[in-house]
Write an enzyme that holds these catalytic residues in place. Structure first.
Site, PDB file in Angstrom:
ATOM      1  N   LYS A 186       0.809  -1.279  -0.189  1.00  0.00           N
ATOM      2  CA  LYS A 186       0.002   0.140  -0.093  1.00  0.00           C
ATOM      3  C   LYS A 186       1.109   1.243   0.018  1.00  0.00           C
ATOM      4  CE  LYS A 186      -1.560   3.266   1.974  1.00  0.00           C
ATOM      5  NZ  LYS A 186      -1.781   4.423   1.260  1.00  0.00           N
ATOM      6  N   GLU A 261       9.097   1.456  11.282  1.00  0.00           N
ATOM      7  CA  GLU A 261      10.117   2.313  10.914  1.00  0.00           C
ATOM      8  C   GLU A 261       9.467   3.533  11.137  1.00  0.00           C
ATOM      9  OE1 GLU A 261      13.367   1.596  10.746  1.00  0.00           O
ATOM     10  OE2 GLU A 261      13.349  -0.269  10.648  1.00  0.00           O
TER      11      GLU A 261
HETATM   12  P1  NDP Z   1       2.192   8.323   7.620  1.00  0.00           P
HETATM   13  O1  NDP Z   1       2.197   7.662   8.788  1.00  0.00           O
HETATM   14  O2  NDP Z   1       1.301   9.330   7.495  1.00  0.00           O
HETATM   15  O3  NDP Z   1       1.815   7.366   6.568  1.00  0.00           O
HETATM   16  C1  NDP Z   1       2.579   6.318   6.208  1.00  0.00           C
HETATM   17  C2  NDP Z   1       1.672   5.341   5.521  1.00  0.00           C
HETATM   18  O4  NDP Z   1       0.807   4.819   6.339  1.00  0.00           O
HETATM   19  C3  NDP Z   1       0.823   5.867   4.289  1.00  0.00           C
HETATM   20  O5  NDP Z   1       1.106   4.833   3.163  1.00  0.00           O
HETATM   21  C4  NDP Z   1      -0.221   6.000   4.704  1.00  0.00           C
HETATM   22  O6  NDP Z   1      -1.241   6.108   3.633  1.00  0.00           O
HETATM   23  C5  NDP Z   1      -0.428   5.052   5.628  1.00  0.00           C
HETATM   24  N1  NDP Z   1      -1.340   5.115   6.822  1.00  0.00           N
HETATM   25  C6  NDP Z   1      -1.916   6.237   7.116  1.00  0.00           C
HETATM   26  N2  NDP Z   1      -2.893   6.042   8.151  1.00  0.00           N
HETATM   27  C7  NDP Z   1      -3.269   4.687   8.115  1.00  0.00           C
HETATM   28  C8  NDP Z   1      -4.075   3.784   8.757  1.00  0.00           C
HETATM   29  N3  NDP Z   1      -4.830   4.165   9.595  1.00  0.00           N
HETATM   30  N4  NDP Z   1      -3.661   2.502   8.370  1.00  0.00           N
HETATM   31  C9  NDP Z   1      -2.792   2.028   7.762  1.00  0.00           C
HETATM   32  N5  NDP Z   1      -2.157   2.651   7.091  1.00  0.00           N
HETATM   33  C10 NDP Z   1      -2.284   4.067   7.374  1.00  0.00           C
HETATM   34  O7  NDP Z   1       3.790   8.901   7.390  1.00  0.00           O
HETATM   35  P2  NDP Z   1       4.174   9.664   6.142  1.00  0.00           P
HETATM   36  O8  NDP Z   1       3.891   8.835   4.845  1.00  0.00           O
HETATM   37  O9  NDP Z   1       3.567  11.104   6.538  1.00  0.00           O
HETATM   38  O10 NDP Z   1       5.779   9.595   6.227  1.00  0.00           O
HETATM   39  C11 NDP Z   1       6.536  10.286   7.406  1.00  0.00           C
HETATM   40  C12 NDP Z   1       6.876   9.961   8.600  1.00  0.00           C
HETATM   41  O11 NDP Z   1       7.539   8.440   8.298  1.00  0.00           O
HETATM   42  C13 NDP Z   1       7.620  10.530   9.503  1.00  0.00           C
HETATM   43  O12 NDP Z   1       7.139  10.618  10.774  1.00  0.00           O
HETATM   44  C14 NDP Z   1       9.112   9.822   9.282  1.00  0.00           C
HETATM   45  O13 NDP Z   1       9.762  10.185  10.442  1.00  0.00           O
HETATM   46  C15 NDP Z   1       8.712   8.700   9.173  1.00  0.00           C
HETATM   47  N6  NDP Z   1       9.790   7.696   8.613  1.00  0.00           N
HETATM   48  C16 NDP Z   1      10.369   6.924   9.064  1.00  0.00           C
HETATM   49  C17 NDP Z   1      11.510   6.284   8.464  1.00  0.00           C
HETATM   50  C18 NDP Z   1      12.253   5.622   9.270  1.00  0.00           C
HETATM   51  O14 NDP Z   1      12.912   4.434   8.835  1.00  0.00           O
HETATM   52  N7  NDP Z   1      12.215   5.365  10.738  1.00  0.00           N
HETATM   53  C19 NDP Z   1      11.774   6.323   6.967  1.00  0.00           C
HETATM   54  C20 NDP Z   1      10.876   7.455   6.492  1.00  0.00           C
HETATM   55  C21 NDP Z   1       9.932   8.010   7.258  1.00  0.00           C
HETATM   56  P3  NDP Z   1      -1.640   7.491   2.991  1.00  0.00           P
HETATM   57  O15 NDP Z   1      -0.641   7.877   2.194  1.00  0.00           O
HETATM   58  O16 NDP Z   1      -2.765   6.886   1.987  1.00  0.00           O
HETATM   59  O17 NDP Z   1      -2.286   8.407   4.242  1.00  0.00           O
END
Ligand code: NDP
Length: 507
Positions: A186, A261
């Site tokens: 996804k 992550e």
């Molecule tokens: P989000 O948590 O908003 O989204 C991540 C993914 O989760 C997206 O595909 C999103 O879908 C999906 N998602 C959102 N809500 C749900 C739910 N209720 N159930 C299932 N899936 C869901 O994060 P971001 O995309 O904004 O990414 C940024 C974040 O990721 C930052 O906090 C960053 O630090 C972290 N990150 C961590 C990394 C690591 O290696 N530790 C690496 C890169 C980023 P949709 O887009 O459709 O909302």
């Protein structure tokens, strides 16, 4: 209306990919991803997947795994071929992939191009491990034998973020395929086309149908179905800590394997004896790469008092030279932010920093005028004298805003570095290696760089302490996350009545 962005014909498109077939969403709807550098332009149209679509993809992955399609689980040569061909195809198509990533993320091409190379490296590395899933064997004094065999964890649901879409996806897909798992992805809704471009290449490698499936659509619908489904054995999630906590709790209810992550608030500790120029460059690379939209971004500069004035003068001078502009321009150092909501968050943090009276050394403004008016551009921003306990010192901003906090001695540096909920990465700079090593050991983070910043070799690991996550990606550890270990015990005595049986049977 279609338009051109350099080599790309817009809008890009992201279909569903289920059981090897590209298709449309059951909803009949599509969603649009705007170009963050020019919001008047639609970058991508993606199918808006539904619960039903997610179920179909999960069923396809389940069937492929349970049916051991094309002997996928045991034919490591096929898995090796899929992974190495993917790496080759990525390199052959590197320019297009980089343009797609640059377009959807707003990432400068100078960063998008190496991003593709790094993702291809990940496929290449795991191609080399697909045929090396050795187990262990041990013979007991009785002659009985314990065999520990490694098996794929099963169907893996992958939920990915937008900020580095190809490496983030590669870190999950490549080891999962090397292990013999089947997959449903996804993708983040900001970067569906980047993910699809990769999936499309993998489909050309001879991968059996059903092994890799893609369902774009809202996290709250498609992602939620993947997490809830009993047919999914493991969730591999990268995203915000808040989302990750909810996913971890939900997966825990089903005792589903989960790796997370999550966010970060990385400190970079610079001691008095540091090389000012080298430490400044390392820090700036971590601070403003991808406009600071990185989980491992250098968000807190912890600077010893004796070097503070010299170091900050150099950091500010170099920061002011950064060119903010359109991501497709070869000279651009920093592009736009991902979205209007992210821009608002960043601006609120800047207003907060000013209201708190922290010293604004550079930046602080939204950029306007020609080339900026239709994108989410904010200046690289540095606040000095920041209280580490304040929101600027504690919360993940995910933008080009950095907090500088001076410290007196080693003990205070370690205390400040650890005084956050996160523990993803950190950096240390000192000419005194034993001290740098001592501090690296004391910082509670998954990676600590000494004399470097943001190096992420595939041979190493990536993952966090504390609220930055659970599990490790990359390297051998990243492969182990997609494997179960099974014990097969074989009697070596040939006796019908063995000593332990006497606990139950008298004769
Ligand atoms: P989000 O948590 O908003 O989204 C991540 C993914 O989760 C997206 O595909 C999103 O879908 C999906 N998602 C959102 N809500 C749900 C739910 N209720 N159930 C299932 N899936 C869901 O994060 P971001 O995309 O904004 O990414 C940024 C974040 O990721 C930052 O906090 C960053 O630090 C972290 N990150 C961590 C990394 C690591 O290696 N530790 C690496 C890169 C980023 P949709 O887009 O459709 O909302």
């Amino acid at each position: 209306m279609a338009s051109d962005d350099g080599a790309l014909r817009l809008p890009l498109y992201c279909p569903l990919v289920v059981n090897g077939e590209e298709g449309k969403a059951a909803s009949g709807r599509q969603f649009a991803r705007e170009n963050p550098a020019n919001v008047r332009e639609i970058a991508t149209l993606a199918e808006e997947g539904t619960q039903e679509d997610a179920r179909a993809a999960i069923d396809a992955a389940r069937k492929a795994f349970d049916g051991n399609v094309s002997n996928w689980i045991y034919n490591y040569k096929l898995r090796e071929q899929v992974l190495s061909r993917t790496a080759r195809l990525m390199r052959d198509n590197a320019d297009r992939l980089a343009r797609v990533v640059s377009l959807e993320v707003g990432m400068p091409m100078r960063q998008a191009v190496p991003h593709i190379g790094a993702a291809a490296d990940i496929f290449e590395f795991y191609a080399g491990l697909a045929g090396k899933l050795y187990g262990e064997s041990f013979t007991l004094p009785s002659g009985s034998m314990i065999n520990l065999v490694k098996e794929p964890v099963g169907v893996v649901g992958m939920i990915t973020p937008w900020n580095f879409p190809l490496t983030q996806t590669a870190r999950k897909v490549a080891p999962a395929l090397a292990a013999g798992c089947t997959v449903v992805i996804k993708p983040a809704s900001y970067t569906p086309a980047a993910t699809y471009e990769l999936v499309k290449l993998i489909q050309q490698t001879g991968i059996p149908n059903g092994v890799l499936n893609l369902v774009p659509g809202p996290g709250s619908i498609v992602g939620a179905e993947i997490i809830a489904s009993k047919k999914v054995d493991k969730i591999s999630f990268t995203g915000e800590t808040g989302t990750g906590k909810r996913i971890g709790a939900q997966a825990g209810m089903e005792v589903k394997r989960v790796s997370l992550e999550l966010g970060g608030k990385a400190p970079y500790v610079i001691f008095d004896d540091a090389d000012v120029d080298a430490a400044s460059r390392a820090a700036i690379f971590g601070m403003f790469r991808n406009a600071g939209q990185a989980c491992g971004a250098t968000t807190r500069l912890l600077v010893q008092e004796g070097i503070h004035a010299r170091l900050m003068a150099r950091v500010v001078a170099l920061t002011r030279k950064l060119e903010v502009g359109h991501p497709s321009k070869p000279s651009t150092d920093m592009g736009p932010l991902i979205s209007a909501s992210q821009e608002k968050v960043v601006q609120e943090f800047i207003e907060y920093g000013q209201a708190q009276g922290f010293r604004l050394l550079t930046g602080g403004k939204k950029l306007s005028g020609e080339g900026f008016d239709h994108g989410y551009y904010v200046e690289p921003t540095i606040f000095d004298g920041v209280d580490n306990a304040s929101r600027l010192g504690q919360e993940e901003i995910f933008g080009p805003v950095v907090a500088v906090t001076p410290f007196r001695d080693e003990a205070e540096a370690v205390e400040l570095a650890n005084a956050v909920d996160f523990g993803l990465v950190a950096g240390v700079w000192s000419a005194d290696y034993p001290r740098a090593l001592r501090v690296a050991r004391k910082i509670r983070a998954g990676t600590v760089w000494i004399w470097d910043n943001y190096a992420q070799p595939v041979e190493g690991i990536w993952g966090g302490y504390k609220q930055s996550g659970m599990g490790r990606e990359l390297g051998y550890h990243g492969l182990n996350d997609f494997l179960e270990v099974k014990q097969i015990f074989t009697d070596g005595t040939g006796l019908a009545m063995k000593a332990p049986y006497g606990q139950v049977i008298k004769e």
